[in-house]
Design an enzyme around this catalytic site. Structure first.
Site, mmCIF file in Angstrom:
data_model
loop_
_atom_site.group_PDB
_atom_site.id
_atom_site.type_symbol
_atom_site.label_atom_id
_atom_site.label_comp_id
_atom_site.label_asym_id
_atom_site.label_seq_id
_atom_site.Cartn_x
_atom_site.Cartn_y
_atom_site.Cartn_z
ATOM 1 N N GLY A 8 0.889 -1.202 0.072
ATOM 2 C CA GLY A 8 0.026 -0.260 -0.025
ATOM 3 C C GLY A 8 0.946 1.185 0.068
ATOM 4 N N GLN A 12 -1.399 7.613 1.160
ATOM 5 C CA GLN A 12 -0.786 8.932 1.706
ATOM 6 C C GLN A 12 0.330 8.575 2.946
ATOM 7 O OE1 GLN A 12 -3.271 10.428 4.934
ATOM 8 N NE2 GLN A 12 -2.270 12.554 4.911
ATOM 9 N N LEU A 13 0.048 7.699 3.588
ATOM 10 C CA LEU A 13 1.103 7.133 4.604
ATOM 11 C C LEU A 13 2.154 6.360 3.884
ATOM 12 C CD1 LEU A 13 2.004 6.956 7.480
ATOM 13 C CD2 LEU A 13 0.457 4.995 7.617
ATOM 14 N N ILE A 35 -0.992 -1.891 -5.986
ATOM 15 C CA ILE A 35 -1.474 -1.982 -7.422
ATOM 16 C C ILE A 35 -1.009 -0.970 -8.182
ATOM 17 C CG2 ILE A 35 -3.576 -3.770 -6.627
ATOM 18 C CD1 ILE A 35 -5.248 -1.274 -6.582
ATOM 19 N N ARG A 36 -0.958 0.055 -7.798
ATOM 20 C CA ARG A 36 -0.341 1.048 -8.912
ATOM 21 C C ARG A 36 1.061 1.618 -8.163
ATOM 22 N NH1 ARG A 36 -1.566 6.104 -7.008
ATOM 23 N NH2 ARG A 36 -2.786 5.830 -4.916
ATOM 24 N N ASP A 52 -0.844 -7.345 -5.589
ATOM 25 C CA ASP A 52 -2.636 -7.121 -4.947
ATOM 26 C C ASP A 52 -2.658 -7.917 -3.777
ATOM 27 O OD1 ASP A 52 -5.130 -7.291 -4.529
ATOM 28 O OD2 ASP A 52 -5.600 -8.476 -6.236
ATOM 29 N N TYR A 142 -15.444 1.146 8.380
ATOM 30 C CA TYR A 142 -13.794 1.309 8.359
ATOM 31 C C TYR A 142 -13.414 0.964 10.012
ATOM 32 C CZ TYR A 142 -9.283 4.016 8.595
ATOM 33 O OH TYR A 142 -7.986 4.201 9.031
HETATM 34 N N1 SER Z 1 -7.906 9.194 8.643
HETATM 35 C C1 SER Z 1 -8.914 8.457 8.805
HETATM 36 C C2 SER Z 1 -10.163 8.654 8.357
HETATM 37 O O1 SER Z 1 -10.483 9.742 8.239
HETATM 38 C C3 SER Z 1 -9.147 7.929 9.964
HETATM 39 O O2 SER Z 1 -8.145 7.164 10.506
HETATM 40 O O3 SER Z 1 -10.958 7.594 7.650
#
Ligand code: SER
Length: 314
Positions: A8, A12-13, A35-36, A52, A142
């Site tokens: 991954g 961003q991270l 994957i990209r 993947d 999430y």
């Molecule tokens: N940055 C994440 C989000 O906003 C929270 O961990 O989904």
């Protein structure tokens, strides 16, 4: 010799973590996979492998062939996008994590890092200085996937001895990469609008405070946690981590100190409800006690650094 694989890596991270690891361990000690491929020229100084993470055979083959000691598994669908695609979010977040944990169980890697989030908390957790062990009743897919993932991490540690370590990140803010699909993303967008001299329309209420962190702190925390001696890691679900905390109006005030015509308009949407279910600030005493975590960035310093960083690349 230690060899680090970031799965991954184009997110961003991932971009920031790879650059941080290149500085700490060297360009050839780090391999990016996704994957990209990212367009970041610094990231691309390290080798890239197309992968993947939902395909366990592909993950297994990559680990077998690469001789990696450390894996940082960052693949995830974040909170806002997850609410639009609940089953796809669950499938991606859980399948990819279990694939990596299974490979670690098979002995293909020595240490695993997996990020959790402030999204594990829900409306019934105390909002201020939310503690490590408070009740977790997330209202997003999430958040549910992060609570489940934390318990899986602990399960693999306790049953199979897999050395998996984790941090509950706040909203992450850095100038080298942009987030996607999260609720805390507004804070990064505000800086781009400020420098474009465009009005910023915020999808959260002006007083909705959330825990946030500068990327340099997040990267340092991640690498320090991974380097800490095994016996010091007492929390095998995921560590609370605190940087700073601000609301959209407080961020507006801080940016305004540097960009005098900056102005935020507020048009809350479905993401406001997600943000309202999360803490305002976090108690990270365990991380401080167990592996000497200490944040360096206040809100003011974060804003200053972010504006300087963005100006240097545009
Ligand atoms: N940055 C994440 C989000 O906003 C929270 O961990 O989904």
């Amino acid at each position: 010799m230690e060899k680090h694989l970031v799965i991954g890596a184009s997110g961003q991270l991932g971009i920031e973590l790879i650059i941080g690891m290149q500085t700490r361990y060297g360009i050839h000690a780090v391999v990016a996979s996704d994957i990209r491929k990212s367009n970041d020229k610094d990231v691309n100084r390290s080798e890239f492998i197309s992968l993947d993470a939902t395909d366990i055979e592909a993950v297994r083959k990559t680990l077998q062939q690469g001789g990696f000691t450390h894996v940082y598994h960052l693949v995830a669908m974040l909170s806002a996008k997850g609410e639009e695609n609940p089953i796809a979010g669950w499938d991606l977040n859980m399948k990819s994590l279990l694939n990596v944990l299974e490979c670690a169980k098979e002995g293909l890697v020595q240490k695993v890092f997996w990020p959790s989030s402030i999204a594990v908390f829900g409306p019934n957790a105390p909002k201020i200085k939310t503690s490590q062990d408070t009740f977790c009743d997330p209202t997003t897919v999430y958040g549910v996937s992060k609570v489940a993932g934390e318990l899986w991490a602990k399960y693999y540690f306790e049953h199979y001895g897999v050395d998996v370590r984790s941090i509950r990140y706040p909203g992450l803010i850095g100038h080298r990469s942009q987030p996607g699909g999260g609720t805390t993303d507004y804070a990064v967008e505000a800086f781009y609008r400020a420098l474009d001299k465009k009005p910023f329309v915020c999808y959260l209420d002006k007083d909705e405070a959330l825990p946030m962190m500068h990327m340099d702190d997040a990267v340092r925390a991640t690498l320090d946690l991974m380097e800490a001696p095994k016996q010091e890691i007492k929390t095998r679900t995921s560590y609370n981590l605190s940087g700073c905390s601000f609301s959209p109006s407080e961020l507006n005030e801080e940016i305004f100190k540097f960009v005098s015509d900056f102005k935020t308009e507020y048009k809350p949407d479905y993401r406001q409800k997600i943000a309202a279910s999360w803490p305002d600030s976090i108690d990270d005493s365990e991380a401080k006690n167990d592996w000497d975590w200490k944040p360096k960035f206040t809100t003011t310093k974060l804003v200053e650094q972010m504006l300087e960083g963005l100006k240097s690349i545009v």
